[in-house]
Design a protein around this motif. Structure first.
Motif, mmCIF file in Angstrom:
data_model
loop_
_atom_site.group_PDB
_atom_site.id
_atom_site.type_symbol
_atom_site.label_atom_id
_atom_site.label_comp_id
_atom_site.label_asym_id
_atom_site.label_seq_id
_atom_site.Cartn_x
_atom_site.Cartn_y
_atom_site.Cartn_z
ATOM 1 N N SER A 43 -33.744 -18.379 32.464
ATOM 2 C CA SER A 43 -34.543 -18.346 31.351
ATOM 3 C C SER A 43 -34.071 -17.959 30.057
ATOM 4 C CB SER A 43 -35.884 -17.261 31.996
ATOM 5 O OG SER A 43 -36.609 -17.822 33.088
ATOM 6 N N GLY A 44 -32.830 -17.376 30.181
ATOM 7 C CA GLY A 44 -32.177 -17.176 28.807
ATOM 8 C C GLY A 44 -31.427 -18.266 28.442
ATOM 9 N N SER A 45 -31.465 -19.410 28.835
ATOM 10 C CA SER A 45 -30.720 -20.550 28.441
ATOM 11 C C SER A 45 -30.835 -20.984 26.929
ATOM 12 C CB SER A 45 -30.949 -21.608 29.367
ATOM 13 O OG SER A 45 -30.751 -21.760 30.636
ATOM 14 N N ASP A 46 -31.917 -20.630 26.513
ATOM 15 C CA ASP A 46 -31.991 -20.781 24.903
ATOM 16 C C ASP A 46 -31.342 -20.282 23.985
ATOM 17 O OD1 ASP A 46 -33.501 -18.649 25.636
ATOM 18 O OD2 ASP A 46 -35.148 -18.908 24.124
ATOM 19 N N LEU A 47 -30.806 -18.858 24.432
ATOM 20 C CA LEU A 47 -29.871 -18.294 23.741
ATOM 21 C C LEU A 47 -28.626 -19.013 23.525
ATOM 22 C CD1 LEU A 47 -30.409 -14.582 24.985
ATOM 23 C CD2 LEU A 47 -31.327 -15.795 22.696
ATOM 24 N N TYR A 48 -27.997 -19.650 24.665
ATOM 25 C CA TYR A 48 -26.520 -20.465 24.695
ATOM 26 C C TYR A 48 -27.166 -21.521 23.897
ATOM 27 C CZ TYR A 48 -23.662 -17.685 27.697
ATOM 28 O OH TYR A 48 -22.825 -16.585 28.027
ATOM 29 N N THR A 49 -28.157 -22.161 24.127
ATOM 30 C CA THR A 49 -28.350 -23.390 23.510
ATOM 31 C C THR A 49 -28.121 -23.522 22.018
ATOM 32 O OG1 THR A 49 -29.942 -24.059 24.954
ATOM 33 C CG2 THR A 49 -29.755 -25.448 23.226
ATOM 34 N N GLN A 50 -28.779 -22.506 21.199
ATOM 35 C CA GLN A 50 -28.495 -22.385 19.793
ATOM 36 C C GLN A 50 -27.148 -22.079 19.334
ATOM 37 O OE1 GLN A 50 -30.831 -22.982 17.565
ATOM 38 N NE2 GLN A 50 -29.438 -23.148 16.379
ATOM 39 N N ASN A 51 -26.524 -21.362 20.255
ATOM 40 C CA ASN A 51 -24.945 -21.115 19.969
ATOM 41 C C ASN A 51 -24.123 -22.467 19.931
ATOM 42 O OD1 ASN A 51 -25.361 -18.432 19.418
ATOM 43 N ND2 ASN A 51 -24.621 -17.653 21.553
ATOM 44 N N LEU A 52 -24.666 -23.298 21.254
ATOM 45 C CA LEU A 52 -23.734 -24.518 21.242
ATOM 46 C C LEU A 52 -24.152 -25.447 20.112
ATOM 47 C CD1 LEU A 52 -24.063 -24.902 24.979
ATOM 48 C CD2 LEU A 52 -21.911 -24.436 23.525
ATOM 49 N N VAL A 53 -25.446 -25.551 19.771
ATOM 50 C CA VAL A 53 -25.950 -26.578 18.852
ATOM 51 C C VAL A 53 -25.152 -25.886 17.412
ATOM 52 C CG1 VAL A 53 -27.983 -26.968 17.130
ATOM 53 C CG2 VAL A 53 -28.190 -27.213 19.703
ATOM 54 N N ASP A 54 -25.210 -24.642 17.040
ATOM 55 C CA ASP A 54 -24.502 -24.498 15.877
ATOM 56 C C ASP A 54 -23.033 -24.764 15.662
ATOM 57 O OD1 ASP A 54 -26.761 -23.213 14.818
ATOM 58 O OD2 ASP A 54 -26.010 -21.253 15.510
ATOM 59 N N PHE A 55 -22.330 -24.585 17.207
ATOM 60 C CA PHE A 55 -21.006 -24.801 17.251
ATOM 61 C C PHE A 55 -20.770 -26.479 17.142
ATOM 62 C CE2 PHE A 55 -17.045 -25.335 19.737
ATOM 63 C CZ PHE A 55 -16.160 -24.361 19.144
ATOM 64 N N PHE A 56 -21.325 -27.347 17.488
ATOM 65 C CA PHE A 56 -21.334 -28.582 17.542
ATOM 66 C C PHE A 56 -22.116 -29.445 16.468
ATOM 67 C CE2 PHE A 56 -19.936 -27.625 21.873
ATOM 68 C CZ PHE A 56 -19.101 -28.220 21.868
ATOM 69 N N ARG A 57 -22.548 -28.604 15.385
ATOM 70 C CA ARG A 57 -23.390 -29.197 14.261
ATOM 71 C C ARG A 57 -22.542 -30.365 13.555
ATOM 72 N NH1 ARG A 57 -27.961 -27.428 12.811
ATOM 73 N NH2 ARG A 57 -27.614 -25.302 13.604
ATOM 74 N N GLY A 58 -23.116 -31.324 13.376
ATOM 75 C CA GLY A 58 -22.853 -32.517 12.764
ATOM 76 C C GLY A 58 -22.322 -33.787 13.701
ATOM 77 N N ASP A 59 -22.416 -33.385 15.178
ATOM 78 C CA ASP A 59 -22.258 -34.251 16.037
ATOM 79 C C ASP A 59 -23.696 -34.601 16.645
ATOM 80 O OD1 ASP A 59 -21.817 -35.907 18.529
ATOM 81 O OD2 ASP A 59 -19.845 -34.896 18.880
ATOM 82 N N ASP A 60 -24.306 -35.332 16.195
ATOM 83 C CA ASP A 60 -25.842 -35.501 16.672
ATOM 84 C C ASP A 60 -26.161 -35.933 17.971
ATOM 85 O OD1 ASP A 60 -26.555 -35.025 13.957
ATOM 86 O OD2 ASP A 60 -26.916 -36.964 13.388
ATOM 87 N N GLU A 61 -25.185 -36.845 18.736
ATOM 88 C CA GLU A 61 -25.349 -37.041 19.900
ATOM 89 C C GLU A 61 -25.147 -35.908 20.878
ATOM 90 O OE1 GLU A 61 -23.248 -40.018 23.409
ATOM 91 O OE2 GLU A 61 -22.098 -39.384 21.748
ATOM 92 N N VAL A 62 -24.144 -35.032 20.457
ATOM 93 C CA VAL A 62 -24.265 -33.901 21.556
ATOM 94 C C VAL A 62 -25.433 -32.733 20.972
ATOM 95 C CG1 VAL A 62 -22.958 -31.477 21.790
ATOM 96 C CG2 VAL A 62 -21.865 -33.739 21.601
ATOM 97 N N THR A 63 -25.596 -32.536 19.903
ATOM 98 C CA THR A 63 -26.773 -31.658 19.495
ATOM 99 C C THR A 63 -27.964 -32.103 20.034
ATOM 100 O OG1 THR A 63 -26.881 -32.358 17.417
ATOM 101 C CG2 THR A 63 -25.489 -30.531 17.668
ATOM 102 N N ASP A 64 -28.503 -33.358 19.863
ATOM 103 C CA ASP A 64 -29.771 -33.807 20.373
ATOM 104 C C ASP A 64 -29.782 -33.812 21.785
ATOM 105 O OD1 ASP A 64 -30.280 -34.375 17.709
ATOM 106 O OD2 ASP A 64 -30.055 -36.810 17.866
ATOM 107 N N TRP A 65 -28.613 -34.061 22.589
ATOM 108 C CA TRP A 65 -29.020 -33.910 23.968
ATOM 109 C C TRP A 65 -29.034 -32.513 24.286
ATOM 110 C CZ3 TRP A 65 -25.535 -31.498 27.581
ATOM 111 C CH2 TRP A 65 -25.996 -31.889 28.978
ATOM 112 N N LEU A 66 -28.336 -31.460 23.506
ATOM 113 C CA LEU A 66 -28.367 -29.965 23.933
ATOM 114 C C LEU A 66 -29.917 -29.752 23.949
ATOM 115 C CD1 LEU A 66 -25.228 -28.604 22.221
ATOM 116 C CD2 LEU A 66 -25.760 -28.775 24.749
ATOM 117 N N SER A 67 -30.433 -30.068 22.654
ATOM 118 C CA SER A 67 -31.842 -29.618 22.310
ATOM 119 C C SER A 67 -32.983 -30.164 22.974
ATOM 120 C CB SER A 67 -32.088 -29.646 20.797
ATOM 121 O OG SER A 67 -31.118 -28.975 20.035
ATOM 122 N N ASN A 68 -32.888 -31.477 23.234
ATOM 123 C CA ASN A 68 -33.740 -32.243 23.817
ATOM 124 C C ASN A 68 -33.778 -32.750 25.286
ATOM 125 O OD1 ASN A 68 -34.987 -32.669 21.304
ATOM 126 N ND2 ASN A 68 -33.504 -34.162 20.883
#
Length: 274
Positions: A43-68
């Motif tokens: 249930s706390g996965s959204d905390l990690y997701t935002q970190n990973l999205v920030d870390f991989f920002r600029g790679d739309d394939e990765v960030t879109d999959w992480l978020s969606n």
């Protein structure tokens, strides 16, 4: 492909909680802690997701999959496990206990704790997904209760699918960074040692605080609970499958893989079977 994936993914409504064998699972304290602790972490996965999205920002394939996909499926795991806990142990104050857990857990979820490069972070993600897939497969094998077996199997299947995505991203980044096997192996080793980390300890502590507040400061009691949970996973895991998933990012030639398989298996057993 993405929309088809979403359409095919299971829903919580697919689980028939009326089929739960309450007489079997309600008295099982070890199962209660296994399921409830997992429900907190998922249930706390959204905390990690935002970190990973920030870390991989600029790679739309990765960030879109992480978020969606990844975040939504991880949070669904948490919701489904929470629904199971509420159905079997309705007296447990899940929301109150979870808020306490989340306050502490948030301090562990920091961008600076991620790996130093994107390829190495994808390596670490493969290790984490290996650990979660192993956990839920073992949970499914550990119980005869049909609904929990179904739920744990569904989650394990999701975690293996997540692993495949992270592994594909890892291969792309490995080529870009010209990453050596030595560095990959170092990340696998470090991240594997961290699998039984403060995340699980934090969850167990907060579940105990709500379930048995008089035992919350009893370190021996909490340690015994953790040992029982570890024993359940240890007894029911598939060592060969876990080893294969851990070794895959090394992409070793078949001959070399045979040579080092034994020492890696010993290392894995030290971590997963301790």
């Amino acid at each position: 492909m993405a929309s088809q994936e979403a359409e095919q993914h299971w829903r919580i409504e697919d689980l028939d909680f009326s089929r739960i064998a309450l007489d079997t699972v309600r008295p099982d304290e070890n199962l209660f802690y296994l399921v409830t602790s997992a429900s907190f972490i998922e249930s706390g996965s959204d905390l990690y997701t935002q970190n990973l999205v920030d870390f991989f920002r600029g790679d739309d394939e990765v960030t879109d999959w992480l978020s969606n996909h990844w975040e939504l499926e991880e949070l669904q795991h948490g919701k489904a496990l929470r629904a199971y806990v509420r159905h079997v142990w309705p007296e447990f104050e899940w929301d109150t206990a979870y808020q306490g857990f989340l306050t502490e857990y948030a301090t562990y979820c920091k961008v600076e704790l991620l790996a130093p490069t994107r390829a190495l972070e994808m390596t670490a993600r493969c290790v984490v997904e290996t650990g979660t897939a192993t956990y839920y497969r073992a949970m499914a094998r550990s119980t005869s209760e049909p609904v929990l077996r179904d739920l744990a199997t569904r989650i394990a299947t999701d975690e293996v699918n997540h692993y495949k995505h992270f592994y594909r991203f890892f291969r792309r980044y490995r080529e870009q960074e010209r990453l050596s096997r030595f560095r990959v192996f170092g990340t696998i080793g470090r991240r594997t040692l961290e699998l039984k980390s403060e995340d699980a300890d934090c969850a167990i502590r907060h579940v105990v605080q709500a379930r048995s507040p008089e035992r919350a400061n009893d370190a021996a009691y909490v340690q015994a609970l953790s040992a029982n949970m570890n024993s359940t996973i240890r007894t029911n895991l598939s060592a060969a499958t876990t080893l294969k998933m851990l070794m895959r990012p090394l992409e070793l030639p078949a001959r070399l893989q045979t040579v080092i398989q034994y020492p890696i298996r010993q290392f894995m057993q030290h971590v997963f079977l301790r």
